[in-house]
Design a protein around this motif. Sequence first.
Motif, PDB file in Angstrom:
ATOM      1  N   GLU A 120     -85.149  59.922  90.321  1.00  0.00           N
ATOM      2  CA  GLU A 120     -84.541  58.794  89.624  1.00  0.00           C
ATOM      3  C   GLU A 120     -84.329  59.290  88.385  1.00  0.00           C
ATOM      4  O   GLU A 120     -83.503  58.547  87.410  1.00  0.00           O
ATOM      5  N   SER A 121     -84.891  60.416  87.882  1.00  0.00           N
ATOM      6  CA  SER A 121     -84.785  60.859  86.320  1.00  0.00           C
ATOM      7  C   SER A 121     -83.299  61.440  86.114  1.00  0.00           C
ATOM      8  O   SER A 121     -82.590  62.183  86.778  1.00  0.00           O
ATOM      9  N   ASP A 122     -82.589  60.899  84.885  1.00  0.00           N
ATOM     10  CA  ASP A 122     -81.293  61.482  84.788  1.00  0.00           C
ATOM     11  C   ASP A 122     -81.165  62.236  83.493  1.00  0.00           C
ATOM     12  O   ASP A 122     -80.387  62.671  82.921  1.00  0.00           O
ATOM     13  N   SER A 123     -82.414  62.854  83.355  1.00  0.00           N
ATOM     14  CA  SER A 123     -82.600  63.689  82.139  1.00  0.00           C
ATOM     15  C   SER A 123     -81.774  65.084  82.526  1.00  0.00           C
ATOM     16  O   SER A 123     -81.861  65.690  83.528  1.00  0.00           O
ATOM     17  N   PRO A 124     -81.447  65.779  81.319  1.00  0.00           N
ATOM     18  CA  PRO A 124     -80.749  67.124  81.842  1.00  0.00           C
ATOM     19  C   PRO A 124     -81.807  68.058  82.152  1.00  0.00           C
ATOM     20  O   PRO A 124     -82.998  67.961  81.876  1.00  0.00           O
ATOM     21  N   ILE A 125     -81.251  69.300  82.905  1.00  0.00           N
ATOM     22  CA  ILE A 125     -82.182  70.101  83.554  1.00  0.00           C
ATOM     23  C   ILE A 125     -83.335  70.799  82.293  1.00  0.00           C
ATOM     24  O   ILE A 125     -84.292  71.028  82.505  1.00  0.00           O
ATOM     25  N   PHE A 150     -94.026  75.205  92.616  1.00  0.00           N
ATOM     26  CA  PHE A 150     -93.704  74.054  92.747  1.00  0.00           C
ATOM     27  C   PHE A 150     -92.526  73.758  91.523  1.00  0.00           C
ATOM     28  O   PHE A 150     -91.191  73.203  92.230  1.00  0.00           O
ATOM     29  N   ALA A 151     -92.701  73.739  90.562  1.00  0.00           N
ATOM     30  CA  ALA A 151     -91.646  73.528  89.390  1.00  0.00           C
ATOM     31  C   ALA A 151     -90.342  74.370  89.669  1.00  0.00           C
ATOM     32  O   ALA A 151     -89.200  73.808  89.507  1.00  0.00           O
ATOM     33  N   ARG A 172     -98.660  64.781  88.441  1.00  0.00           N
ATOM     34  CA  ARG A 172     -98.403  64.877  86.923  1.00  0.00           C
ATOM     35  C   ARG A 172     -97.067  65.907  86.811  1.00  0.00           C
ATOM     36  O   ARG A 172     -96.287  65.436  86.083  1.00  0.00           O
ATOM     37  N   MET A 173     -97.084  67.137  87.527  1.00  0.00           N
ATOM     38  CA  MET A 173     -96.167  67.923  87.359  1.00  0.00           C
ATOM     39  C   MET A 173     -94.693  67.247  87.836  1.00  0.00           C
ATOM     40  O   MET A 173     -93.605  67.845  87.605  1.00  0.00           O
ATOM     41  N   ALA A 174     -94.805  66.436  88.873  1.00  0.00           N
ATOM     42  CA  ALA A 174     -93.743  66.057  89.523  1.00  0.00           C
ATOM     43  C   ALA A 174     -92.975  64.944  88.715  1.00  0.00           C
ATOM     44  O   ALA A 174     -91.557  64.761  88.987  1.00  0.00           O
ATOM     45  N   ALA A 175     -93.638  64.421  87.464  1.00  0.00           N
ATOM     46  CA  ALA A 175     -92.832  63.468  86.940  1.00  0.00           C
ATOM     47  C   ALA A 175     -91.554  63.809  86.234  1.00  0.00           C
ATOM     48  O   ALA A 175     -90.420  63.083  86.434  1.00  0.00           O
ATOM     49  N   ALA A 203     -88.322  71.939  79.830  1.00  0.00           N
ATOM     50  CA  ALA A 203     -89.418  71.932  78.751  1.00  0.00           C
ATOM     51  C   ALA A 203     -90.388  70.726  78.764  1.00  0.00           C
ATOM     52  O   ALA A 203     -91.642  71.113  78.441  1.00  0.00           O
ATOM     53  N   SER A 204     -90.187  69.691  79.681  1.00  0.00           N
ATOM     54  CA  SER A 204     -91.280  68.832  79.846  1.00  0.00           C
ATOM     55  C   SER A 204     -92.148  69.280  80.953  1.00  0.00           C
ATOM     56  O   SER A 204     -93.455  69.005  80.630  1.00  0.00           O
ATOM     57  N   ALA A 205     -91.783  69.874  81.767  1.00  0.00           N
ATOM     58  CA  ALA A 205     -92.758  70.459  82.697  1.00  0.00           C
ATOM     59  C   ALA A 205     -93.576  71.493  81.971  1.00  0.00           C
ATOM     60  O   ALA A 205     -94.772  71.845  82.568  1.00  0.00           O
TER      61      ALA A 205
END
Length: 215
Positions: A87-92, A196-197, A79-82, A97-99
């Motif tokens: 392949e994700s192109d979201s900004p850092i 990990f994050a 779940r934390m790896a999502a 914030a998602s993490a």
Amino acid sequence: MQEWTGFLAAMRTGGWIMYPLSVLGVLALTIIIDRAYVFARFASVPARILQTVPFPVDGLSDGFATSIGNLAAQNAFRRMAAPWLPESDSPIWLREASAQSIAAQIERDMGRGLWLLETIVTAAPLLGLLGTIVGMMKSFQLFGGNGLVDPGGVTGGVAQSLVATAIGLIVAVFALFAFNYFSRRLERLMDELELFANARLNELRLEDDARGDRK
């Protein structure tokens, strides 16, 4: 067989207070079994995933995705790896914030029921104390103006108070050890998820810096 008969006799001796104490004991056992399964099934820690140094950029997609894909769907690390999948192109900043949001959800899900276990730690001895008071009151009521009326009744009241106290303490101690273990296990899991994050975040920043230098 004799042990079971003795246990049933003790339950009868404890009086009505044994019913709520039994409910608390069953609740505590249910929560302990449930949390033990959840932590064993969904909090496993693959060694590769917990590397604190950035993963090698070469072959990152294959190695990282394979390691994550082998985990159960509800595994905390999957779940934390999502937000950090290649392949994700979201900004850092959005990934970070998602993490944080996912970490809060994981902590809530993995800690489900621990508040009830903590409540049992406090409630069980208090119910045992209530049983003690009821048993002693029952014994004192058998003293009349002419002295002791029913010696057998007095000893029965004392036995009731002792059994209720003992069962309440047993349930509380059992729940206390379990609560402390799962709380420590949850705290360690959250620390591992943070490591990990942070490793993934540092890697992405290094990649951005490398792109900037090439430009």
